[in-house]
Design a protein around this motif. Structure first.
Motif, PDB file in Angstrom:
ATOM      1  N   PHE A 143       0.871  -1.077   0.090  1.00 18.35           N
ATOM      2  CA  PHE A 143      -0.199   0.140   0.083  1.00 18.35           C
ATOM      3  C   PHE A 143       0.806   1.286  -0.044  1.00 18.35           C
ATOM      4  N   THR A 144       0.716   1.914  -0.878  1.00 15.46           N
ATOM      5  CA  THR A 144       1.422   3.405  -0.879  1.00 15.46           C
ATOM      6  C   THR A 144       0.617   4.554  -1.310  1.00 15.46           C
ATOM      7  N   SER A 145       1.336   5.732  -1.321  1.00 19.81           N
ATOM      8  CA  SER A 145       0.803   6.948  -2.126  1.00 19.81           C
ATOM      9  C   SER A 145       1.879   7.627  -2.967  1.00 19.81           C
ATOM     10  N   ASN A 146       1.416   7.762  -4.060  1.00 19.73           N
ATOM     11  CA  ASN A 146       2.584   8.630  -5.039  1.00 19.73           C
ATOM     12  C   ASN A 146       3.854   7.760  -5.121  1.00 19.73           C
ATOM     13  N   HIS A 147       4.010   7.092  -5.767  1.00 23.70           N
ATOM     14  CA  HIS A 147       5.081   6.406  -6.243  1.00 23.70           C
ATOM     15  C   HIS A 147       6.310   7.394  -6.259  1.00 23.70           C
ATOM     16  N   ASP A 148       6.186   8.412  -6.852  1.00 26.37           N
ATOM     17  CA  ASP A 148       7.175   9.690  -7.176  1.00 26.37           C
ATOM     18  C   ASP A 148       7.091  10.993  -6.039  1.00 26.37           C
ATOM     19  N   LEU A 149       6.596  10.457  -4.944  1.00 22.35           N
ATOM     20  CA  LEU A 149       6.215  11.314  -3.937  1.00 22.35           C
ATOM     21  C   LEU A 149       7.572  12.379  -3.831  1.00 22.35           C
ATOM     22  N   TYR A 150       8.937  11.991  -3.728  1.00 19.89           N
ATOM     23  CA  TYR A 150      10.060  12.918  -3.612  1.00 19.89           C
ATOM     24  C   TYR A 150      10.442  13.362  -4.934  1.00 19.89           C
ATOM     25  N   LYS A 151       9.986  13.105  -5.778  1.00 18.06           N
ATOM     26  CA  LYS A 151      10.126  13.634  -7.185  1.00 18.06           C
ATOM     27  C   LYS A 151       9.454  14.508  -8.006  1.00 18.06           C
ATOM     28  N   SER A 152       8.218  14.527  -7.656  1.00 14.16           N
ATOM     29  CA  SER A 152       7.122  15.313  -8.328  1.00 14.16           C
ATOM     30  C   SER A 152       6.831  16.729  -7.882  1.00 14.16           C
ATOM     31  N   LYS A 153       6.526  17.555  -8.567  1.00 15.50           N
ATOM     32  CA  LYS A 153       6.502  18.853  -8.225  1.00 15.50           C
ATOM     33  C   LYS A 153       5.241  19.155  -7.222  1.00 15.50           C
ATOM     34  N   ALA A 154       4.232  18.300  -7.649  1.00 13.20           N
ATOM     35  CA  ALA A 154       3.095  18.333  -6.590  1.00 13.20           C
ATOM     36  C   ALA A 154       2.433  16.944  -6.538  1.00 13.20           C
ATOM     37  N   ALA A 155       2.159  16.602  -5.250  1.00 14.52           N
ATOM     38  CA  ALA A 155       1.717  14.977  -5.051  1.00 14.52           C
ATOM     39  C   ALA A 155       0.320  14.997  -5.588  1.00 14.52           C
ATOM     40  N   SER A 156      -0.132  13.710  -5.947  1.00  9.93           N
ATOM     41  CA  SER A 156      -1.328  13.400  -6.524  1.00  9.93           C
ATOM     42  C   SER A 156      -2.248  12.989  -5.384  1.00  9.93           C
ATOM     43  N   TRP A 157      -3.905  13.239  -5.660  1.00  9.59           N
ATOM     44  CA  TRP A 157      -4.626  12.993  -4.536  1.00  9.59           C
ATOM     45  C   TRP A 157      -5.217  11.596  -4.574  1.00  9.59           C
ATOM     46  N   LYS A 158      -4.236  10.685  -4.263  1.00 15.88           N
ATOM     47  CA  LYS A 158      -4.707   9.059  -4.327  1.00 15.88           C
ATOM     48  C   LYS A 158      -3.771   8.247  -3.591  1.00 15.88           C
ATOM     49  N   ASP A 159      -4.594   7.334  -3.184  1.00 16.18           N
ATOM     50  CA  ASP A 159      -3.827   6.105  -2.668  1.00 16.18           C
ATOM     51  C   ASP A 159      -3.975   4.805  -3.560  1.00 16.18           C
ATOM     52  N   ILE A 160      -3.018   3.970  -3.153  1.00 13.89           N
ATOM     53  CA  ILE A 160      -2.909   2.722  -4.176  1.00 13.89           C
ATOM     54  C   ILE A 160      -2.498   1.564  -3.391  1.00 13.89           C
ATOM     55  N   LEU A 161      -3.397   0.418  -3.426  1.00 15.15           N
ATOM     56  CA  LEU A 161      -2.801  -0.798  -3.247  1.00 15.15           C
ATOM     57  C   LEU A 161      -2.379  -1.831  -4.431  1.00 15.15           C
ATOM     58  N   TYR A 162      -0.809  -1.888  -4.379  1.00 12.57           N
ATOM     59  CA  TYR A 162      -0.177  -2.079  -5.603  1.00 12.57           C
ATOM     60  C   TYR A 162       0.254  -3.596  -5.421  1.00 12.57           C
ATOM     61  N   ILE A 163       0.139  -4.291  -6.568  1.00  9.81           N
ATOM     62  CA  ILE A 163       0.456  -5.627  -6.644  1.00  9.81           C
ATOM     63  C   ILE A 163       1.171  -5.900  -7.988  1.00  9.81           C
ATOM     64  N   ASN A 164       2.375  -6.206  -7.661  1.00  9.01           N
ATOM     65  CA  ASN A 164       3.445  -6.081  -8.670  1.00  9.01           C
ATOM     66  C   ASN A 164       4.037  -7.646  -9.108  1.00  9.01           C
ATOM     67  N   ALA A 165       3.735  -8.270 -10.054  1.00  9.53           N
ATOM     68  CA  ALA A 165       4.297  -9.649 -10.352  1.00  9.53           C
ATOM     69  C   ALA A 165       5.201  -9.405 -11.471  1.00  9.53           C
ATOM     70  N   ARG A 166       5.808  -8.450 -12.006  1.00  9.76           N
ATOM     71  CA  ARG A 166       7.048  -8.204 -12.781  1.00  9.76           C
ATOM     72  C   ARG A 166       8.199  -8.731 -12.275  1.00  9.76           C
ATOM     73  N   ASN A 167       8.357  -8.664 -11.175  1.00 12.36           N
ATOM     74  CA  ASN A 167       9.631  -9.316 -10.555  1.00 12.36           C
ATOM     75  C   ASN A 167       9.710 -10.610 -10.213  1.00 12.36           C
ATOM     76  N   THR A 168       8.470 -11.327 -10.504  1.00 14.11           N
ATOM     77  CA  THR A 168       8.472 -12.662 -10.131  1.00 14.11           C
ATOM     78  C   THR A 168       7.789 -13.436 -11.376  1.00 14.11           C
ATOM     79  N   ASP A 169       7.926 -13.207 -12.438  1.00 15.15           N
ATOM     80  CA  ASP A 169       7.376 -13.646 -13.913  1.00 15.15           C
ATOM     81  C   ASP A 169       5.865 -14.381 -13.395  1.00 15.15           C
ATOM     82  N   GLY A 170       5.148 -13.344 -12.903  1.00 14.50           N
ATOM     83  CA  GLY A 170       3.762 -13.543 -12.800  1.00 14.50           C
ATOM     84  C   GLY A 170       3.248 -14.106 -11.676  1.00 14.50           C
ATOM     85  N   GLU A 171       4.373 -14.753 -10.797  1.00 12.43           N
ATOM     86  CA  GLU A 171       3.935 -15.472  -9.739  1.00 12.43           C
ATOM     87  C   GLU A 171       3.919 -14.519  -8.399  1.00 12.43           C
ATOM     88  N   ILE A 172       2.787 -14.458  -7.751  1.00 11.44           N
ATOM     89  CA  ILE A 172       2.730 -13.914  -6.359  1.00 11.44           C
ATOM     90  C   ILE A 172       2.393 -14.771  -5.230  1.00 11.44           C
TER      91      ILE A 172
END
Ligand code: OGA
Ligand code: NI
Length: 380
Positions: A143-172
Motif C-alpha cells: 500500500f502506498t501513495s504517490n510512487h514519485d512522492l519525492y520527485k514530483s512537483k506536486a503530489a497526487s490525491w490518491k492512494d494505491i494498493l499495488y500488486i506487482n508480479a513483474r519481478n517474479t514472472d507473474g507469480e505472487i
C-alpha cells in the motif's frame, strides 16, 4: 523583494515541502489518512504550481468520446477479427484509448472488485499501515501513495494498493494479499489476463504478425502489475490532480473505473472525459507497445482530475513484460523497412521500468524520448 530574500524564501519553502512530505510518508495512511484526520484544506505539497494550472489544456465541452468496441461483434469463432482489429488500431491512432463491452467478464465480478478495493482502503488504520511501504522493489504487494512522492512537483490525491508480479514472472505469494480482497483479486487477475491475451492477439492480427506475437512479448499471462486506486473526495479539487498526466509504461493497460468519472485523455490538445460505461472496461496503449510497433500503435497521455465527490475507485491492470527477463525488445522486425526505419533503440523491460521509477510520473512520454534514436542534425 531583493535577490537575497527570494533565495531564502525559496529555500525555506522547499524545506517546508520536504518536511511536509516526510510527515505524510511517515504517517503511512496516505491521502485518506489526511481526510480522516479532518483536514479542510489540502496541504501545500498537493498544490500544483500556479504556472502549471494556468497553462493547462482546456477540457473539451463537446460530446465526443473514445470508441466503444463490442467484442460480441467478433463472432463466435472470431470471424470478424479483421474488422475489429482495424477498429482497435484506428482507436489507437486517434485516441490511444478505447472502451470494450461484452468482453466476457461478468459485471458482478467488476462490481465486487471495486467494492473490495474500497474495503481495503477503508479498513482500520492499523491493518492498512502494515502494508505501507516506499520500498517498491522487494515487496510484491504493498500500500502506498504517490510512487514519485519525492520527485514530483506536486503530489497526487490518491492512494494505491499495488500488486506487482513483474519481478517474479507473474507469480505472487497469495498469502501476501490482503485478506479483505484476496479471493476477488485472484479471480479478477485470471479473467483480466485472459482478456489481455485476447486483445494482444487481435492487435497482433491487425498488424499482420503471428497471433501470439505480442502476447509472447508481453509474456501474456506471465507478467503484470495492478494498481487498486482510491481517490478520496477532495476539499479543493481545482488545486491538485488525482493522477498527474502521463503515458502508461506498458504494452496495454486494462482499466476498470467506478461511476464517478474523472479520467481524461489528451486529444487534439484538449482533455476529453472518459465517461464510465456500466460493465465496460477501458483499454489504453502504453509506451512499450508504441516503441515495439515503431509508432504504428500510439499510447496516449491521460490524467485523473480530483473531485469534491468520492471516493472514486479504479483498478489499472498493466501488461508490462517480465522484468527479470534478459530479453531485449525493440521495434519488431516485420514492422520496420527501408521507409520505416526504427524510431527507438533496443531495450529491456528492466531498463524501461528503471526509467519510469526514476522520474516523476508527469514527465510525459519520458520513456519514449529516452529510447528514441536521435539522428545527427536533430534538435536533441
Ligand atoms: C494509472 C491511471 C487512471 C484511473 O493508474 O496509470 O492512469 O482512472 N489510472 O485511475
Ligand atoms: Ni495511466
Amino acid at each position: 523583494m531583493d535577490a537575497q530574500n527570494v533565495i531564502s524564501s525559496e529555500t525555506r519553502s522547499s524545506y517546508d515541502r520536504i518536511y511536509e512530505i516526510k510527515a505524510f510518508d511517515e504517517g503511512k495512511l496516505g491521502v485518506k489518512g489526511l481526510i480522516d484526520a479532518g483536514i479542510q484544506k489540502i496541504p501545500s505539497m498537493f498544490v500544483r504550481p500556479l504556472e502549471d494550472r494556468v497553462k493547462d489544456f482546456d477540457t473539451c465541452s463537446e460530446n465526443i468520446s473514445v470508441p466503444i468496441i463490442n467484442f460480441a461483434d467478433l463472432g463466435e469463432k472470431n470471424d470478424r477479427i479483421a474488422e475489429i482489429s482495424k477498429e482497435i488500431i484506428m482507436a489507437s491512432n486517434e485516441w490511444g484509448f478505447f472502451q470494450v463491452i461484452n468482453h466476457g467478464i461478468p459485471n458482478e465480478l467488476l462490481e465486487k472488485m471495486i467494492k473490495r478495493t474500497q474495503m481495503f482502503h477503508e479498513q482500520d488504520a492499523e491493518s492498512k499501515k502494515k502494508f505501507y511501504t516506499r520500498d517498491f522493489h522487494s515487496k510484491s504487494v504493498y500500500f502506498t501513495s504517490n510512487h514519485d512522492l519525492y520527485k514530483s512537483k506536486a503530489a497526487s490525491w490518491k492512494d494505491i494498493l499495488y500488486i506487482n508480479a513483474r519481478n517474479t514472472d507473474g507469480e505472487i505469494d497469495h498469502e501476501e494479499l490482503p485478506p479483505v480482497c484476496k479471493d476477488v483479486i485472484l479471480e479478477y487477475i485470471d479473467r483480466i489476463l485472459m482478456l489481455g491475451d485476447r486483445i494482444l492477439m487481435i492487435i497482433s492480427f491487425g498488424l499482420g504478425l503471428e497471433p501470439d506475437c505480442l502476447g509472447n512479448m508481453a509474456k501474456g499471462t506471465k507478467s503484470w502489475a495492478i494498481a487498486n486506486n482510491y481517490y478520496p473526495a477532495c476539499p479543493q479539487p481545482g488545486l491538485t490532480l488525482g493522477t498527474a498526466a502521463h503515458v502508461d509504461t506498458s504494452f496495454i493497460t486494462i482499466l476498470l473505473q467506478d461511476n464517478i468519472g474523472g479520467l481524461q485523455v489528451l486529444h487534439d490538445n484538449k482533455w476529453v472525459n472518459i465517461e464510465p460505461v456500466t460493465g465496460g472496461l477501458i483499454v489504453n496503449f502504453g509506451s512499450i507497445l508504441q516503441m515495439i510497433t515503431n509508432d504504428i500503435i500510439k499510447g496516449a497521455c491521460h490524467r485523473v482530475i480530483a473531485k469534491s465527490v468520492g471516493p472514486r475507485i479504479s483498478i489499472a491492470f498493466f501488461f508490462s513484460g517480465v522484468m527479470t527477463s534478459e530479453k531485449i525488445h525493440g521495434p519488431i522486425k516485420e514492422l520496420i523497412s527501408k521507409e520505416k526505419t526504427p524510431i527507438y533503440r533496443k531495450f529491456s523491460i528492466e531498463e524501461v521500468m528503471k526509467n519510469l521509477f526514476s522520474n516523476s510520473l508527469d514527465v510525459v512520454g519520458a520513456n519514449l524520448d529516452y529510447f528514441k534514436i536521435h539522428h545527427m542534425g536533430d534538435d536533441k
